[in-house]
Design a protein around this motif. Structure first.
Motif, PDB file in Angstrom:
ATOM      1  N   ILE A   6       0.844  -1.198   0.000  1.00 48.49           N
ATOM      2  CA  ILE A   6       0.000   0.000   0.000  1.00 48.49           C
ATOM      3  C   ILE A   6       0.876   1.243   0.000  1.00 48.49           C
ATOM      4  O   ILE A   6       0.642   2.185  -0.766  1.00 48.49           O
ATOM      5  CB  ILE A   6      -0.940   0.006   1.220  1.00 48.49           C
ATOM      6  N   PHE A  17       2.090   7.999   2.644  1.00 47.68           N
ATOM      7  CA  PHE A  17       1.238   7.234   3.546  1.00 47.68           C
ATOM      8  C   PHE A  17       1.457   7.696   4.987  1.00 47.68           C
ATOM      9  O   PHE A  17       2.593   7.808   5.452  1.00 47.68           O
ATOM     10  CB  PHE A  17       1.573   5.743   3.420  1.00 47.68           C
ATOM     11  N   MET A  20      -3.475   3.963   8.543  1.00 50.16           N
ATOM     12  CA  MET A  20      -4.718   3.394   8.039  1.00 50.16           C
ATOM     13  C   MET A  20      -5.461   2.681   9.151  1.00 50.16           C
ATOM     14  O   MET A  20      -4.875   2.297  10.173  1.00 50.16           O
ATOM     15  CB  MET A  20      -4.461   2.432   6.880  1.00 50.16           C
ATOM     16  N   ILE A  34      -7.530   5.262   4.616  1.00 49.33           N
ATOM     17  CA  ILE A  34      -6.121   5.645   4.543  1.00 49.33           C
ATOM     18  C   ILE A  34      -5.963   7.149   4.787  1.00 49.33           C
ATOM     19  O   ILE A  34      -6.637   7.968   4.153  1.00 49.33           O
ATOM     20  CB  ILE A  34      -5.538   5.317   3.143  1.00 49.33           C
ATOM     21  N   TYR A  47      -9.198   2.337   0.666  1.00 51.61           N
ATOM     22  CA  TYR A  47      -8.443   1.335  -0.087  1.00 51.61           C
ATOM     23  C   TYR A  47      -9.162   0.005   0.054  1.00 51.61           C
ATOM     24  O   TYR A  47      -9.373  -0.491   1.166  1.00 51.61           O
ATOM     25  CB  TYR A  47      -7.013   1.230   0.452  1.00 51.61           C
TER      26      TYR A  47
END
Length: 315
Positions: A6, A17, A20, A34, A47
């Motif tokens: 991811i 990122f 999450m 996310i 996601y």
């Protein structure tokens, strides 16, 4: 769940990122909210990583990308393993909080959804590579199996429910019914958990059942989510009005016939799904009993109306 892929996928989009959280529920796959940073702006995505046997949506998005992009908030779809998609976070589905709305508020909400479905159904279904939707025994068989399991586990479950469904499918010959309205692109699953309202617009998620079929396919899936006689009567009439305003009219008997047959099939389909949610612990005994009794009552009502009016697959 391995976060590395991811993180790598987001990095390939120049998105950082941040974290999450898994979204629990009866989902066909793994779904996460996310938190990320895009161009120095904090953003939220959803996601969805598809289960191996429920990855049709990847192909659907590939085949009707332009259409889906106009009615959803998909950012990216990955066809390579693990197959997944990234969507903008649309917040909570319309299903949440719908029951506490007043009747007028519910009508306005349904009006927004129906108007949006009308726009989808007016898209020319040319070279879409979508499958054709046909009625069959699939949902009846699944529902009878689910109700059989329920009867074997719970003393309050009634064999009458199974008889009602079996009788409707046999007497109306539902599996062999041929839709009469002109075929359109249908979403295939616009129940209220798959419908969102964001930025003054209605959006649809979960396109895995998209197909070419009667427009009443979408209308009746929406209707089966309603537990109010006035609203159930309102939705198809408002849909007819929207289509007329768009210059599209149908033979009334064709419209009513598709409406009735598809409504029974989708009541049956979603009844089976609600029982599955009960088995998974997402519904209480009180709630599932209320849902079953309502849907069984609707199946009985529509079957009787069809038989009285002579609106069946032979006209």
């Amino acid at each position: 769940m391995d976060m590395n892929h991811i993180v790598d996928r987001l990095r390939g989009m120049n998105v950082e990122f941040l974290g999450m959280k898994e979204i629990s529920g009866a989902h066909a796959g793994n779904i996460f909210r996310i938190d990320a940073l895009s161009e120095d702006e904090r953003v939220q995505y959803i996601y969805k990583e598809f289960a191996d046997e429920r990855n049709q949506e990847v192909e659907i998005h590939r085949n009707i990308t332009d259409t889906v992009d106009s009615f959803s908030k998909v950012v990216r779809v990955w066809g390579d393993p693990p197959q997944a998609m990234l969507m903008w976070d649309l917040g909570s589905p319309i299903k949440e909080g719908f029951d506490v709305l007043s009747l007028e508020e519910k009508k306005r909400t349904m009006g927004h959804i129906v108007t949006r479905l009308t726009s989808l159904h007016c898209v020319e279904p040319v070279q879409t590579k979508l499958p054709d939707h046909q009625l069959s025994s699939e949902w009846k068989n699944w529902c009878l199996d689910q109700l059989g399991k329920l009867c074997s586990r719970k003393s309050w479950a009634s064999p009458r429910w199974e008889r009602t469904i079996q009788e409707a499918y046999e007497r109306l010959d539902i599996p062999h019914y041929q839709s009469k309205c002109p075929s359109v692109i249908t979403h295939g699953d616009p129940h209220l958990e798959n419908v969102f309202y964001k930025d003054n617009e209605v959006w649809f998620i979960d396109w895995e059942w998209a197909a070419i079929g009667s427009p009443l396919r979408d209308v009746t899936i929406l209707m089966q989510n309603i537990y109010d006689e006035d609203l159930i009567a309102y939705v198809p009439e408002y849909y007819l009005q929207c289509m007329r305003e768009g210059g599209i009219t149908w033979v009334n008997d064709d419209f009513r016939s598709d409406l009735s047959y598809l409504y029974i099939d989708h009541l049956t389909m979603m009844l089976a799904w609600e029982v599955e949610k009960f088995f998974q612990g997402h519904l209480s005994e009180k709630k599932i009993r209320e849902i079953i009794e309502w849907k069984i009552g609707e199946i009985e009502r529509v079957r009787k109306e069809l038989e009285m009016k002579g609106l069946n697959g032979r006209i």
